[in-house]
Write a protein that holds these residues in place. Structure first.
Motif, PDB file in Angstrom:
ATOM      1  N   HIS A 193       7.233  45.393  -4.798  1.00 13.31           N
ATOM      2  CA  HIS A 193       6.769  46.417  -3.863  1.00 13.31           C
ATOM      3  C   HIS A 193       5.244  46.573  -3.901  1.00 13.31           C
ATOM      4  CE1 HIS A 193       6.931  48.365  -7.694  1.00 13.31           C
ATOM      5  NE2 HIS A 193       6.213  49.349  -7.225  1.00 13.31           N
ATOM      6  N   ARG A 194       4.625  46.302  -5.068  1.00 13.82           N
ATOM      7  CA  ARG A 194       3.164  46.339  -5.126  1.00 13.82           C
ATOM      8  C   ARG A 194       2.558  45.311  -4.185  1.00 13.82           C
ATOM      9  NH1 ARG A 194       2.159  45.810 -11.535  1.00 13.82           N
ATOM     10  NH2 ARG A 194       3.382  43.941 -11.053  1.00 13.82           N
ATOM     11  N   ARG A 252      27.190  42.922 -12.128  1.00 10.45           N
ATOM     12  CA  ARG A 252      26.887  43.406 -13.477  1.00 10.45           C
ATOM     13  C   ARG A 252      26.081  42.377 -14.273  1.00 10.45           C
ATOM     14  NH1 ARG A 252      32.651  45.164 -15.441  1.00 10.45           N
ATOM     15  NH2 ARG A 252      31.627  45.411 -17.438  1.00 10.45           N
ATOM     16  N   VAL A 262      16.447  44.309  -9.898  1.00 14.31           N
ATOM     17  CA  VAL A 262      17.746  44.799 -10.382  1.00 14.31           C
ATOM     18  C   VAL A 262      17.598  45.325 -11.801  1.00 14.31           C
ATOM     19  CG1 VAL A 262      19.006  43.135  -8.955  1.00 14.31           C
ATOM     20  CG2 VAL A 262      18.397  42.547 -11.319  1.00 14.31           C
ATOM     21  N   ASN A 263      18.631  45.937 -12.321  1.00 15.21           N
ATOM     22  CA  ASN A 263      18.575  46.340 -13.730  1.00 15.21           C
ATOM     23  C   ASN A 263      19.804  45.885 -14.505  1.00 15.21           C
ATOM     24  OD1 ASN A 263      20.338  48.095 -12.664  1.00 15.21           O
ATOM     25  ND2 ASN A 263      19.437  49.942 -13.570  1.00 15.21           N
ATOM     26  N   PRO A 314      21.416  42.125 -16.606  1.00 14.39           N
ATOM     27  CA  PRO A 314      20.912  40.886 -17.203  1.00 14.39           C
ATOM     28  C   PRO A 314      20.875  39.747 -16.196  1.00 14.39           C
ATOM     29  CG  PRO A 314      22.699  41.824 -18.538  1.00 14.39           C
ATOM     30  CD  PRO A 314      22.657  42.601 -17.256  1.00 14.39           C
ATOM     31  N   GLY A 354      14.140  40.978 -18.960  1.00 11.34           N
ATOM     32  CA  GLY A 354      15.565  40.994 -18.684  1.00 11.34           C
ATOM     33  C   GLY A 354      16.146  39.628 -18.388  1.00 11.34           C
ATOM     34  N   CYS A 375      32.015  44.929 -22.622  1.00 11.23           N
ATOM     35  CA  CYS A 375      32.509  46.248 -22.271  1.00 11.23           C
ATOM     36  C   CYS A 375      33.955  46.454 -22.711  1.00 11.23           C
ATOM     37  CB  CYS A 375      32.432  46.448 -20.765  1.00 11.23           C
ATOM     38  SG  CYS A 375      30.826  46.033 -20.127  1.00 11.23           S
ATOM     39  N   ASP A 418       2.772  50.506 -12.584  1.00  9.53           N
ATOM     40  CA  ASP A 418       3.999  50.511 -11.796  1.00  9.53           C
ATOM     41  C   ASP A 418       4.823  51.734 -12.199  1.00  9.53           C
ATOM     42  OD1 ASP A 418       6.252  49.992 -10.397  1.00  9.53           O
ATOM     43  OD2 ASP A 418       6.694  48.082 -11.349  1.00  9.53           O
ATOM     44  N   GLN A 470       6.842  53.493 -10.715  1.00 14.17           N
ATOM     45  CA  GLN A 470       8.217  53.573 -10.220  1.00 14.17           C
ATOM     46  C   GLN A 470       9.183  52.710 -11.006  1.00 14.17           C
ATOM     47  OE1 GLN A 470       7.525  52.548  -6.069  1.00 14.17           O
ATOM     48  NE2 GLN A 470       7.963  54.688  -5.631  1.00 14.17           N
ATOM     49  N   ARG A 471       8.646  51.952 -11.962  1.00 17.34           N
ATOM     50  CA  ARG A 471       9.515  50.998 -12.636  1.00 17.34           C
ATOM     51  C   ARG A 471      10.732  51.654 -13.273  1.00 17.34           C
ATOM     52  NH1 ARG A 471       7.476  45.658 -15.476  1.00 17.34           N
ATOM     53  NH2 ARG A 471       6.633  45.587 -13.391  1.00 17.34           N
ATOM     54  N   ARG A 476      13.388  52.098 -10.866  1.00 21.40           N
ATOM     55  CA  ARG A 476      13.932  50.857 -10.330  1.00 21.40           C
ATOM     56  C   ARG A 476      14.674  50.042 -11.381  1.00 21.40           C
ATOM     57  NH1 ARG A 476       9.520  48.911  -9.294  1.00 21.40           N
ATOM     58  NH2 ARG A 476       9.617  46.965 -10.396  1.00 21.40           N
ATOM     59  N   ARG A 477      14.119  49.940 -12.564  1.00 17.57           N
ATOM     60  CA  ARG A 477      14.676  49.023 -13.540  1.00 17.57           C
ATOM     61  C   ARG A 477      15.360  49.723 -14.701  1.00 17.57           C
ATOM     62  NH1 ARG A 477      12.840  43.509 -14.752  1.00 17.57           N
ATOM     63  NH2 ARG A 477      15.013  43.758 -15.275  1.00 17.57           N
ATOM     64  N   GLY A 478      15.164  51.022 -14.841  1.00 16.55           N
ATOM     65  CA  GLY A 478      15.840  51.733 -15.908  1.00 16.55           C
ATOM     66  C   GLY A 478      14.959  52.056 -17.095  1.00 16.55           C
ATOM     67  N   TYR A 520      14.924  43.575 -24.673  1.00 13.12           N
ATOM     68  CA  TYR A 520      15.101  44.131 -23.335  1.00 13.12           C
ATOM     69  C   TYR A 520      16.392  43.602 -22.704  1.00 13.12           C
ATOM     70  CZ  TYR A 520      13.468  46.097 -18.891  1.00 13.12           C
ATOM     71  OH  TYR A 520      13.330  46.841 -17.756  1.00 13.12           O
ATOM     72  N   ALA A 521      16.581  42.286 -22.819  1.00  9.41           N
ATOM     73  CA  ALA A 521      17.789  41.688 -22.247  1.00  9.41           C
ATOM     74  C   ALA A 521      19.037  42.178 -22.964  1.00  9.41           C
ATOM     75  CB  ALA A 521      17.691  40.162 -22.313  1.00  9.41           C
ATOM     76  N   LEU A 571      20.021  45.498 -21.674  1.00  7.17           N
ATOM     77  CA  LEU A 571      20.690  45.401 -20.377  1.00  7.17           C
ATOM     78  C   LEU A 571      22.141  44.967 -20.547  1.00  7.17           C
ATOM     79  CD1 LEU A 571      18.042  43.727 -18.020  1.00  7.17           C
ATOM     80  CD2 LEU A 571      18.636  46.147 -18.209  1.00  7.17           C
ATOM     81  N   THR A 575      25.660  47.049 -19.373  1.00  2.00           N
ATOM     82  CA  THR A 575      26.524  46.677 -18.243  1.00  2.00           C
ATOM     83  C   THR A 575      27.817  47.467 -18.273  1.00  2.00           C
ATOM     84  OG1 THR A 575      27.521  44.870 -19.496  1.00  2.00           O
ATOM     85  CG2 THR A 575      25.660  44.301 -18.081  1.00  2.00           C
TER      86      THR A 575
END
Lengths: 254, 254, 254, 254, 254, 254, 254, 254
Positions: D159-160, E172, E192-193, E195, E225, E248, G42, G44-45, G48-50, G239-240, G243, G247
């Motif tokens: 978006h940037r 997911r 997205v958020n 993996p 991610g 899950c 950013d 808004q991240r 958007r991404r959590g 980070y991954a 995520l 899920t």
């Protein structure tokens, strides 16, 4: 086109038997753009560099090679095609009486070279390096040099090399061809006092990486006096060796 | 073999207890293992290869370099230390009157070379290639050659090169030093008919990968007559060039 | 789909002759997921980028190429397939009257391009670089440019290049194609003051590493004004060249 | 030396105020071999290429840089030194009133450029790419262009980038600077129809291999219209961009 | 061998219907060393890892593949052979009724998987990445997952991707397949958020170096991610994705 | 030296014209240069190294291999040809009764080796590594060793390896063959206290880069006691293993 | 800026306490181009991404890092700076009460994370991999996860790993950190049935090539279920992993 | 912890002088997770592999090294720290009476090894390879072997090597250390019939690429009987050599 041929051509221009346009084309100032295959023969090369052009067939279409050979066959008494596959080489030999195909070296030579002088030896590490060693040998013969061939004397059996030491020491320039670890030039350069041209080959497998191991080995030799050419470039080694022995013909340096 | 052992051996030769052949072998065969720094000077090199040993300082400890120099200073009239950092070079100059340090070339030379002959030119592409060009120049001077230096004539400004063409054509061997894309040897080799020794340098950044781009460029030159040495190896190029001009001294090839 | 076609389509939607679903598909917003071959034609590309999509055949199955061509043939008046093997190219020519296969460039072009303007020259170092040079030439012609082709003027014979200097200087953008050491763009960029797009080719052997040597050489050029595309990417060079000469059509910058 | 200066100098020769030897040196035909630092200024470059020479400081000794600057400061009204470390840059600013040092771009500029036109935008992916983006920006300003700087709009936050789309579309040439995976040029080139010059940077770590990942990414872009320069080569991108917008000044192509 | 089958087998041992030696072999503790083809099936894998073994055909002789399939066909209800050439795949389908060959994915699947859950999407950049995307898709289906396939939405035409954003956001776990510069995972991960498993493909030419450019691009992504698998490894990506959605099923973490 | 020359020389020894020392040297020193295929058999190798020469067929022409085999068949009771393609291997078996071709190992063995001792185990990670494991096995058998073969026990299923631990611990030297990530030697070397010779194989795809990943993995093992040979070099591993178990035959070290 | 803060800000806009321009800046739609350091936060991240943005300090100037931190400290309650050198980290801790510097992980964290859930384990091969393991651990803690750390259990001593098997099997996602040959993920993935994120480290020397050996080893693992991140990228792995465990929070897949 | 110490400890447990928890810690079953520096000493290694653990200092923080040494000093009579920088080595020597620092080898040894046997020779190509040769020598001495050191006998001066041939032939295992082209192992392996462990060193410059040239040279040796360790890995070579001479102690193979 050598000097005599040039003088004769110019004489013909002077006397009107050849018009200037035709002469200009034969002298080679303008490229054969009209040939339809995109090449540009360098007819002046012999005057400038001492030897006529050599055509590398690899990467060219068959039709381009055929057309180039046809052009040269009518204007250059002595030339060479390298990295030429056997089928096309054999076919061209049938078309041109003066052509000879050398299957291991994968070269096509045209014309009768002058009787050669001596002073260059080609040494190879193993039997599998033979194609490259012969590419050098054919090139030298075509340039008027008669090279001695000393084959299969790799460092794994040092006594084979040692028994040829007198032959090595007789040469004025040595071309040393080796694949795998490429150690032979290092050992030889430590035993002689003439220039050694090292030719890495793509012989090997696995981490030889198609000749990279031999190339790096030669570039990093602990012996001084070694210079290196591209992997499998027997032609280039021979050409450079010929220039080296020719430096003497220029008279004593001041 | 240290001085005492040598003297004792020579005494034994004098009195007939050892014959000269055996003595000669023993003089040149045993390393200075007792030095405590693990080196093994090759005193016979001059006899065998035509020039005394050159010591590469890089990778050796200061103490090892000092000890080697001390050994050589008492037994070898003329020798060279390469890739020597300035601080150690300056310090050794203070200890040895016959030593001269060349800061750009990063070399230390010992002894007075004979008056040099001419016939070699060193060409560099850019000002940043200067250290390597001077390494070649110092080496040649020390080997009794007087090389002409033609600097900063890279292909980006072809007219600079063209204006020096007569100088290039006067040489019997050319050393061409270039970094970045390493194109200068290709252009020069197309203009002369003497051997060109190409020296890639680590000058450049990014994808020059510390000289890899120049090295590959030179190995893959479309001009024949070029041979290549290691990246930044000005010494090796000079050594090989000297061997090339010397081939003439061996008399005409049969 | 160009602007006129779009306006006409929307008019047909307005008047009810075309229903929105069909129009949407033709406009190209939704991918042809149902095609069974997994592609998604970008029909809006011409509006957005100025030229319709080009399909690279390499890496796609024959069936996918056939289906894509079938789709485009009914909806796009002018398009190009690159890196297409001869057998499939010939076969498609038999199916589509408007298709032309270019065997050396290995491209299939559809449709009659507008009469071309001039201003771009394509220069190649050697005859073996021809396929890449022609890929650029076919692309430009199809984009409405008429490029001058200057072939086989590599740096090993500088006089060939020099004799074409006036042609080089007439161009507004130069595409320079070379394999092996890739030195030609460096030399040319030093002689002109227009943008030079350098195209490395995979021509060479041994340490050329399938074009890596030429690519690195061009990226590390000592001449300013050079930008580089992927190895053998004649299409990309042509596309970028076309954009460069088009910048002028946008009127003077503010 | 620009055209007016040349004419004025020649007038002075004609009238005897300057003797030919001095004039020749100032014209720059002969290299400054006597300078003792091995460089050869190319005073004719402006006439030939449109801009005076740019000196890359990296790889040169401090003394060489100082001497080159001293020479140019007396003969060239407008020049640039790139990759210059801050300490030397600050020191030179103290010696020369007309010099300005740009610390992030690591450049030293001399002289007042003409008022610039517009039409080039420099886009960077991240804050760490700033030094390279500014190297391009300083270069362009010095060449009489005023570039718009659009920073930190990498693809991780699309978006940037999207919010700056109107700015991107206003430019006639885009310079896109990115490290790590180097994806930004691919995305941008798909959104505009002007030439995109991609500049990979050495920003990243691990398998970025000092910019190799970004370089390869840009060379293999799936978007057409991109050409690439060396890693971190902001100068080269700016130079090429300037040539591209200048093609229009040459009048319509025939 | 799954848990039920194991319990049943052990019951048969207890009641004497199966002797221990035979049971041991079927359980798979001892390798099939006597098979004469040197493989060792891992029958316990399903118990340990959740899925039975997958056999990679590439690098094995035809006879070895045939023998392995014969063994598994009698003892494993559900298994997969990957990287299997079409001729052998077709031949095995004729021998085994329960076998299905997937020609684009180059896989052979045995047995009827359970009805699948949903939650994984496979996204590909281009039509040429299809074989790898389908390898992932077949693998997932065989593991009881039904993956959504979103193809040909590479970054060169961002609007294609944007139109599928809702589909992407519904998943997911995302598997993103791309060759050339491999930029698609970077762009998607920023939107997205969940993996993102990035799969580089060998699609490309020249400096893509058989997928190296895409691999490096993905490893150096500026978006967090993303994790990466081997070049062309659609199977590995699918396997990992299946493990991720399964986490899950293990109940809430403490 | 051919048979006649040898007989003549031996006659001269018998009659006293040549003394035995000189004869011994001449027997082993001169290559079979007259063979016309450029090889030089090393008949003394068995005396010097303990085993006769092994001929690598790869890289040699068929004719060269045939001629070498013909020479050796008449003079060496026990020899081996490696990396020999099946067609030529089968053909040679028809010509020589004592020859056996091993199709998976791609080797041709001549002669009946002595009854073998035991003490070496060959372990392979996967079924696809079989050709390399068998190359080692054939080599050892031919050298009079009987190696135990433990196959398909890669680290993905550790229990397979663990069940063979007693077999591993019984060996005096272990040859461990693995492709892909090459982790097996690291795991095994941590479990035993004998030398481990690691053989990387070219098994894998994508970023395995033809065995580079396995090679690097093995060279960087965190377990001590591992040494490595070239990719796919089963022969070299066997040869070195044989030397290692032989060190004991030399009696206790002083 | 999280959801609550955004709602509160918009309420303030509605009631007139904040004017739209100021609000827009705080929301982060427009980049801080005016900051003078070229970054674009950013904000808004998180929406958007959590998670909010993480700033990588490496490659940025000290001044840029300081300015970014100053901006974020006033607007973001929870953020992280990675690859931050100790001196600057310590200095920032003195300026900001809520900052904590983690010297081994080289990270600076701001703000109090929520009480963490569990389910992720970080496993390292050796003590030298600690910095990377801790980078992952700090990241996870900051994201509200409490990871178990299992260190120094490399494959050279398999019993260390085996004694921790119950801990490994309790986790829902495993992060496995290893340098040198990088074999640990292969062994672990064969023992569990959860996703394994492999992190190669630059630990090693010689042919580890700064982590390349570990990276290639992990990409070519013979165990399925492994995905890989960049060399030394502990942050990315964490980070991954976060995520992946998240899920499940999305409810059952349809 | 060796066998005697273990028995004594267990006796103390039996008699109640040591409680089981303390004993367990000392035996080393549980890692020192609580140490705060993330290491896990492998006290059982001596029992399992025959020698106690060796700690590589490089890559660990000073504090981690100190803590590991403190732990080991109280529980292990004989251990070694490798790649330890001089300042920390000297400091540890001051803290521990039984510690000795070896500055060239960069190792710290603890404890008095048993009187050594002989049978291993370490050969180095040049003086600059000394650090690696001494790393091997210190390791062997600490393992109870007394190695002969034969230094500076590289292939550039073959007579130096030849004069040491009797020493080479006396050894049961040879460690051969060489940088640059790494040719020495090839030459030596052709002259002896014992295992040769080749150690490439990072000695060299330019295209030696930090030891890659030597590594590739050794892996591709044309001599059989060579195995290779990592670049500069003198320790690993020594460890493997010790295992090789120990194979004899296991009695005759069955």
């Amino acid at each position: 086109m050598n000097r005599e041929a040039l003088l004769q051509l110019l004489e013909e221009v002077r006397t009107g038997r050849v018009n200037p346009e035709e002469a200009a084309e034969r002298v080679g100032l303008y490229p054969f753009a009209e040939s339809g295959e995109g090449f540009c023969l360098d007819h002046q090369r012999e005057l400038r560099r001492g030897f006529p052009e050599v055509v590398m067939a690899e990467g060219k279409t068959d039709r381009a090679v055929e057309e180039i050979v046809a052009r040269m066959a009518t204007s250059v008494p002595l030339f060479l095609v390298s990295r030429l596959k056997e089928s096309l080489g054999r076919q061209l030999c049938e078309s041109y009486a003066q052509a000879v195909y050398h299957p291991v070296a994968r070269m096509l030579s045209f014309g009768e070279p002058p009787v050669g002088s001596e002073g260059i030896a080609i040494v190879s590490a193993g039997c599998a390096d033979r194609a490259v060693a012969l590419e050098a040998e054919v090139t030298l013969r075509w340039m008027g040099e008669r090279a001695e061939l000393i084959e299969d004397v790799g460092v794994a059996g040092l006594h084979r090399l040692m028994s040829r030491l007198p032959d090595l020491r007789r040469a004025r320039v040595l071309i040393v061809v080796a694949g795998m670890e490429g150690a032979l030039p290092s050992v030889i350069a430590g035993l002689v006092n003439v220039p050694v041209i090292a030719v890495p080959t793509s012989v090997g497998y696995g981490s030889s990486f198609q000749g990279l191991s031999a190339l790096l080995g030669m570039l990093n030799s602990c012996s001084a006096g070694i210079t290196v050419v591209n992997i499998d470039n027997g032609f280039g080694a021979a050409y450079a060796a010929r220039l080296m022995v020719r430096t003497c013909d220029r008279g004593p340096a001041s």
